[in-house]
Design a protein around this motif. Structure first.
Motif, mmCIF file in Angstrom:
data_model
loop_
_atom_site.group_PDB
_atom_site.id
_atom_site.type_symbol
_atom_site.label_atom_id
_atom_site.label_comp_id
_atom_site.label_asym_id
_atom_site.label_seq_id
_atom_site.Cartn_x
_atom_site.Cartn_y
_atom_site.Cartn_z
ATOM 1 N N SER A 40 -13.827 5.362 12.158
ATOM 2 C CA SER A 40 -12.464 5.866 12.007
ATOM 3 C C SER A 40 -11.407 4.898 12.538
ATOM 4 C CB SER A 40 -12.327 7.232 12.681
ATOM 5 O OG SER A 40 -12.626 7.114 14.043
ATOM 6 N N LYS A 42 -11.263 1.786 11.798
ATOM 7 C CA LYS A 42 -11.225 0.713 10.796
ATOM 8 C C LYS A 42 -12.117 -0.474 11.153
ATOM 9 C CE LYS A 42 -6.725 2.017 9.013
ATOM 10 N NZ LYS A 42 -5.400 1.580 8.615
ATOM 11 N N ARG A 100 -3.171 6.905 -3.291
ATOM 12 C CA ARG A 100 -3.882 7.559 -2.188
ATOM 13 C C ARG A 100 -3.326 7.218 -0.805
ATOM 14 N NH1 ARG A 100 -9.453 4.269 -3.344
ATOM 15 N NH2 ARG A 100 -9.075 2.488 -1.984
ATOM 16 N N GLY A 102 -1.459 7.498 2.412
ATOM 17 C CA GLY A 102 -0.938 8.655 3.135
ATOM 18 C C GLY A 102 -1.722 9.936 2.926
ATOM 19 N N LYS A 103 -2.812 9.871 2.166
ATOM 20 C CA LYS A 103 -3.596 11.079 1.876
ATOM 21 C C LYS A 103 -4.949 11.039 2.570
ATOM 22 C CE LYS A 103 -1.441 11.740 -2.620
ATOM 23 N NZ LYS A 103 -1.589 11.600 -4.053
ATOM 24 N N LYS A 104 -5.341 12.180 3.128
ATOM 25 C CA LYS A 104 -6.677 12.316 3.722
ATOM 26 C C LYS A 104 -7.682 12.405 2.584
ATOM 27 C CE LYS A 104 -9.247 15.212 6.984
ATOM 28 N NZ LYS A 104 -10.044 14.107 7.466
ATOM 29 N N ARG A 105 -8.795 11.661 2.728
ATOM 30 C CA ARG A 105 -9.801 11.606 1.673
ATOM 31 C C ARG A 105 -11.188 11.854 2.260
ATOM 32 N NH1 ARG A 105 -8.862 5.770 0.548
ATOM 33 N NH2 ARG A 105 -10.806 5.951 -0.589
ATOM 34 N N TRP A 110 -10.481 7.396 7.614
ATOM 35 C CA TRP A 110 -9.101 7.240 8.072
ATOM 36 C C TRP A 110 -8.169 7.437 6.885
ATOM 37 C CZ3 TRP A 110 -11.989 2.608 7.626
ATOM 38 C CH2 TRP A 110 -11.538 1.724 6.647
ATOM 39 N N ILE A 111 -6.881 7.515 7.192
ATOM 40 C CA ILE A 111 -5.862 7.633 6.154
ATOM 41 C C ILE A 111 -5.186 6.275 5.995
ATOM 42 C CG2 ILE A 111 -3.665 8.729 5.520
ATOM 43 C CD1 ILE A 111 -4.602 11.192 7.119
ATOM 44 N N GLU A 112 -5.188 5.769 4.774
ATOM 45 C CA GLU A 112 -4.485 4.515 4.509
ATOM 46 C C GLU A 112 -2.988 4.795 4.622
ATOM 47 O OE1 GLU A 112 -6.622 2.009 1.206
ATOM 48 O OE2 GLU A 112 -6.909 4.139 0.786
ATOM 49 N N GLU A 113 -2.321 4.015 5.431
ATOM 50 C CA GLU A 113 -0.904 4.290 5.685
ATOM 51 C C GLU A 113 0.039 3.343 4.969
ATOM 52 O OE1 GLU A 113 -0.259 4.829 9.842
ATOM 53 O OE2 GLU A 113 -1.844 6.341 9.972
#
Length: 162
Positions: A40, A42, A100, A102-105, A110-113
């Motif tokens: 998580s 990265k 995707r 900013g979206k939880k997957r 982790w969330i790509e920001e």
């Protein structure tokens, strides 16, 4: 009949979305290779830890394996019975990654920001740098059921027929 499925393609092509739709049609469990490799924060686990995790998943009687790391591809190909290659235009893949952010997957820890220039370059060069090697490897497994889709519409029509 599909029991062990490998879903391959460029990042952003929709491998995970396709895998989830296939899961809904077949009830085959999904294994996301990104979840086996990435932490998580990265960082990645060691290759030994990844290979142990993958070997455990590959021993299961049924699965949908989502992802294509070149270092694990042959291990997956030896065990699968069906391969789906999402060979979509580069712009579709770039837009898939952008969509995707900013979206939880479920496929990533982790969330790509924000957009990662190095990752976007990898996608831009995938068709010339990675895809020929991937196809050459797939050609060594002619006994596997192989499906290649060139658009999301093609893939969705296939899934609708299941």
């Amino acid at each position: 009949m599909m029991k062990r499925v490998l879903v391959l393609g460029c990042p952003g092509s929709g491998k995970s979305t396709f895998s989830r739709k296939l899961n809904q049609k077949t009830a085959l469990p999904i294994c996301y290779l990104d979840r086996l490799l990435w932490n998580s924060d990265k960082t990645t686990v060691s290759r030994d830890v990844f290979n142990q995790r993958l070997a455990k998943e590959l021993q299961k009687p049924t699965w949908i394996m989502d992802g294509n790391y070149s270092f694990s591809l042959t291990m997956c190909l030896l065990r699968c019975d069906t391969i789906f290659l999402l060979d979509y235009p580069t712009e579709v893949c770039l837009n898939g990654v952008r969509a995707r952010i900013g979206k939880k997957r479920p496929d990533m820890p982790w969330i790509e920001e924000k957009e990662d220039p190095e990752f976007m370059n990898y996608i831009q060069t995938f068709k010339t740098d990675k895809l020929p090697k991937l196809r050459a490897t797939l050609n060594r497994f002619p006994n596997k059921n192989q499906f290649v889709f060139h658009s999301r519409d093609e893939a969705n029509k296939f899934l609708d027929r299941l």
